[in-house]
Design a protein around this motif. Structure first.
Motif, short mmCIF file in Angstrom:
data_model
loop_
_atom_site.label_atom_id
_atom_site.label_comp_id
_atom_site.label_asym_id
_atom_site.label_seq_id
_atom_site.Cartn_x
_atom_site.Cartn_y
_atom_site.Cartn_z
N MET A 1 18.48 52.35 20.16
CA MET A 1 19.13 53.59 20.55
C MET A 1 19.77 54.23 19.32
O MET A 1 20.41 53.56 18.52
CB MET A 1 20.17 53.31 21.61
CG MET A 1 20.98 54.54 21.95
SD MET A 1 22.14 54.27 23.27
CE MET A 1 21.44 55.32 24.48
N GLY A 2 19.60 55.53 19.20
CA GLY A 2 20.15 56.26 18.07
C GLY A 2 21.66 56.38 18.13
O GLY A 2 22.26 56.35 19.19
N PHE A 3 22.25 56.53 16.98
CA PHE A 3 23.70 56.68 16.90
C PHE A 3 24.12 57.84 16.01
O PHE A 3 25.30 58.16 15.95
CB PHE A 3 24.34 55.38 16.38
CG PHE A 3 23.86 54.97 15.01
CD1 PHE A 3 24.54 55.37 13.88
CD2 PHE A 3 22.73 54.18 14.85
CE1 PHE A 3 24.11 55.00 12.61
CE2 PHE A 3 22.30 53.80 13.60
CZ PHE A 3 22.97 54.21 12.47
N ARG A 4 23.19 58.49 15.34
CA ARG A 4 23.54 59.58 14.43
C ARG A 4 23.34 60.93 15.10
O ARG A 4 22.39 61.15 15.84
CB ARG A 4 22.65 59.55 13.18
CG ARG A 4 22.88 58.40 12.30
CD ARG A 4 21.99 58.50 11.08
NE ARG A 4 22.09 57.30 10.30
CZ ARG A 4 22.16 57.27 8.99
NH1 ARG A 4 22.12 58.38 8.30
NH2 ARG A 4 22.23 56.14 8.36
N THR A 5 24.25 61.85 14.82
CA THR A 5 24.09 63.25 15.20
C THR A 5 23.99 64.04 13.92
O THR A 5 24.88 63.98 13.08
CB THR A 5 25.30 63.73 16.03
OG1 THR A 5 25.36 62.97 17.24
CG2 THR A 5 25.18 65.20 16.36
N LEU A 6 22.90 64.78 13.76
CA LEU A 6 22.71 65.60 12.56
C LEU A 6 23.04 67.04 12.89
O LEU A 6 22.60 67.57 13.91
CB LEU A 6 21.26 65.52 12.08
CG LEU A 6 20.72 64.13 11.74
CD1 LEU A 6 19.27 64.24 11.31
CD2 LEU A 6 21.55 63.48 10.68
#
Length: 54
Positions: A1-6
């Motif tokens: 699961m992703g954790f970064r917000t760009l």
């Protein structure tokens, strides 16, 4: 699961390359693994998105 917000708001080119998001601007190049990304916000002028996978 992703954790970064760009949050991309300045002039750049965005491509997918070898399973990573490649962001190239006048400041340089950043590579971010696709699996780390939760969401991407893109707003501003002169932002180019590529739909081709290399």
């Amino acid at each position: 699961m992703g954790f970064r917000t760009l949050d991309i708001s300045s002039e750049c080119d965005i491509h997918i390359k070898n399973g990573q998001l490649e962001i190239t601007s006048e400041d340089g190049t950043a590579l971010i693994p696709i699996e780390d990304i939760n969401q991407i916000w893109v707003h501003g002028a002169n932002i180019r998105l590529s739909t081709m996978v290399e």
